[in-house]
Design a protein around this motif. Structure first.
Motif, short mmCIF file in Angstrom:
data_model
loop_
_atom_site.label_atom_id
_atom_site.label_comp_id
_atom_site.label_asym_id
_atom_site.label_seq_id
_atom_site.Cartn_x
_atom_site.Cartn_y
_atom_site.Cartn_z
N MET A 34 1.19 -1.11 -0.22
CA MET A 34 0.05 0.23 -0.48
C MET A 34 1.03 1.25 0.42
O MET A 34 1.73 1.14 0.80
N HIS A 35 0.35 1.95 -1.09
CA HIS A 35 1.18 3.54 -0.80
C HIS A 35 0.40 4.52 -1.64
O HIS A 35 -0.39 4.04 -1.99
N GLY A 36 1.03 5.40 -1.13
CA GLY A 36 0.36 6.59 -2.40
C GLY A 36 0.82 7.45 -3.11
O GLY A 36 1.64 7.62 -4.40
N CYS A 37 2.11 8.24 -2.28
CA CYS A 37 3.17 9.34 -2.95
C CYS A 37 4.28 9.55 -3.17
O CYS A 37 5.19 9.96 -3.56
N LYS A 38 4.58 8.10 -2.08
CA LYS A 38 5.94 7.67 -2.31
C LYS A 38 6.98 9.56 -1.76
O LYS A 38 8.15 8.81 -2.14
N GLU A 39 6.52 10.24 -1.47
CA GLU A 39 7.48 11.06 -1.11
C GLU A 39 7.14 11.45 0.29
O GLU A 39 7.34 12.69 1.02
N THR A 152 11.09 13.78 -11.06
CA THR A 152 9.71 13.31 -11.19
C THR A 152 8.86 14.00 -10.72
O THR A 152 8.58 13.90 -9.36
N ARG A 153 7.74 13.72 -11.16
CA ARG A 153 6.26 13.75 -10.69
C ARG A 153 5.20 12.60 -11.23
O ARG A 153 5.87 12.30 -12.22
N SER A 154 4.65 12.36 -10.38
CA SER A 154 3.63 10.75 -10.57
C SER A 154 2.24 11.41 -11.71
O SER A 154 1.30 11.99 -10.70
N PHE A 155 1.27 10.49 -12.28
CA PHE A 155 0.04 11.14 -12.98
C PHE A 155 -0.64 9.28 -13.31
O PHE A 155 0.56 8.55 -13.31
N SER A 156 -1.80 9.82 -13.21
CA SER A 156 -2.94 8.31 -13.20
C SER A 156 -3.03 8.68 -14.68
O SER A 156 -3.23 9.23 -15.14
N PRO A 199 4.53 0.38 -13.56
CA PRO A 199 3.90 0.71 -12.67
C PRO A 199 3.40 1.08 -11.35
O PRO A 199 4.53 0.36 -10.34
N PHE A 200 3.28 1.74 -10.44
CA PHE A 200 2.75 2.31 -9.35
C PHE A 200 1.43 2.72 -8.91
O PHE A 200 0.34 2.51 -9.40
N GLY A 201 0.96 2.17 -7.45
CA GLY A 201 -0.63 2.66 -6.92
C GLY A 201 -1.33 1.09 -6.94
O GLY A 201 -1.29 0.52 -7.55
N VAL A 202 -2.20 1.38 -5.66
CA VAL A 202 -3.65 -0.01 -5.00
C VAL A 202 -4.30 0.76 -5.63
O VAL A 202 -5.63 0.04 -5.29
N PHE A 203 -4.90 1.83 -6.17
CA PHE A 203 -5.76 2.17 -6.84
C PHE A 203 -6.69 1.67 -7.80
O PHE A 203 -6.77 2.13 -8.52
N LYS A 333 -4.13 10.39 -3.06
CA LYS A 333 -3.92 11.96 -2.78
C LYS A 333 -2.91 12.50 -3.03
O LYS A 333 -2.25 12.22 -2.75
N PHE A 334 -3.91 13.32 -3.44
CA PHE A 334 -2.38 14.17 -4.34
C PHE A 334 -1.23 14.91 -3.35
O PHE A 334 -1.53 14.88 -2.42
N THR A 335 -0.40 14.91 -3.71
CA THR A 335 1.13 15.40 -2.85
C THR A 335 1.76 16.41 -3.62
O THR A 335 1.03 17.48 -4.17
N THR A 336 2.06 17.91 -2.13
CA THR A 336 2.78 19.26 -2.46
C THR A 336 3.69 19.05 -2.80
O THR A 336 4.93 18.42 -3.04
#
Length: 349
Positions: A34-39, A152-156, A199-203, A333-336
């Motif tokens: 499980m993860h989201g922003c990686k930041e 880098t920046r993450s985009f779905s 790919p990344f993410g569990v959404f 959740k988007f990150t800053t």
């Protein structure tokens, strides 16, 4: 040096290089934690260290991991480097998802189209340069390298597969000062190349055929939810589904024709947009207020939430109060970001 990290209660072990984060090492070995922003900002990967203590953390937000939790033994897998063998208790996990991970790939893609779909949302289409698809589950994301830098920046992805077209679709919000989005809006051109990792993410859509689905989105959070809806239509998944999408005014709405067409393809699907800053003939108010008004009981439902942090943070406790089990609330959740150190600048995926 490599060290063994064991995850409990699932009993999975991986090897981790000291220069890798534990999360990245797991992803490269097909273990989808499980993860989201990686930041180090969203806390989705927060876990507890059962055995071992030689861990170094990259920079992270104390909102995600307060000092007292660090002292108690909690850690963030997306920031943690192991310098000895460790045993870690996963606090937030889906055992079936953990074992279904896809290998991480590094690919190059050409920009095919950059289309404004609202005043501040761009529909970016990329075509993979090399033969073969980039395999991903609908709802996942990739990291896109910002040219002329090391960020880098993450985009779905908004599409469901690159198998036939070789293409990846994204819906990206443009923010002043956004490290990638400002580059996208001002400098990126059709024909340019971009480097991708993922790919990344569990959404991703869980198999729970008896459960109703509730999607809540805002801004570019439309992208992964659109991917899930498209996937449902392709696979003929006819579950009772409602998509609540929050926007400020009508000029912030997009993909309206497709979403209405999906209502025809999916007989039990309903699209409910809501505007917070304009009067119109649809629902008005914050999207969480609209859900609260229209959904008195969501017991037994699966909920997927994607959008800016304030919306996600308001939606999760609301959904719990309405009866959704915490383990059945999935969020992205988007990150800053912001290259000037402005914590209010958001880089949305």
């Amino acid at each position: 040096m490599k060290h063994v990290v064991r995850f409990e209660p699932v009993g999975i072990e991986i090897e981790v290089d000291e220069d890798q984060t534990i999360l990245r090492a797991a992803a490269e070995q097909g273990v989808m934690l499980m993860h989201g922003c990686k930041e180090g900002q969203c806390a989705s990967c927060k876990s507890f260290v059962l055995d071992g203590e030689d861990i170094d953390l990259d920079r992270y937000s104390t909102f995600a991991l307060p000092e007292y939790e660090l002292d108690e033994g909690y850690t963030l897998l997306c920031r943690a480097h192991a310098f000895e063998d460790l045993t870690i208790e996963l606090l937030n996990y889906d055992e079936e998802m953990i074992r279904s991970g896809l290998p991480i790939q590094e690919r190059t893609a050409e920009v095919v189209a950059i289309t404004p779909v609202t005043h501040d949302l761009r529909h970016l289409v990329l075509k993979l340069d090399d033969a073969g698809e980039l395999k991903f589950f609908p709802g996942q994301y990739v990291d896109i390298a910002v040219p002329d830098g090391d960020q880098t920046r993450s985009f779905s992805m908004a599409n469901t597969s690159s198998r036939e077209s070789g293409q990846l679709e994204f819906v990206i919000k443009v923010y002043p000062g956004g490290v990638f989005s400002e580059f996208l809006d001002q400098r990126l051109q059709v024909g340019d190349s971009l480097e991708l990792t993922g790919p990344f993410g569990v959404f991703t859509l869980r198999d729970n055929l008896d459960a109703r689905l509730v999607f809540l989105g805002g801004g570019a959070g439309l992208a992964p939810i659109l991917a899930l809806l498209r996937s449902m239509a392709e696979r003929g998944i006819d579950r009772p589904t409602t998509f609540y999408y929050g926007a400020r005014t009508q000029r912030d709405l997009c993909f309206e024709d497709e979403l209405r067409a999906l209502e025809e393809r999916l007989p039990r699907f309903r699209y409910v947009p809501a505007l917070s800053d304009a009067e119109w003939d649809g629902e008005s108010g914050l999207i969480t207020d609209v859900v609260k008004r229209l959904e008195p009981n969501l017991a037994g439902a699966d909920a997927y939430v994607c959008g800016p942090p304030p919306m996600v943070e308001a939606a999760i406790p609301l959904l719990e109060r309405l009866g959704v089990a915490t383990k059945h609330i999935y969020y992205d959740k988007f990150t800053t970001t912001g290259d000037a150190g402005d914590s209010k600048v958001l880089e949305a995926r």
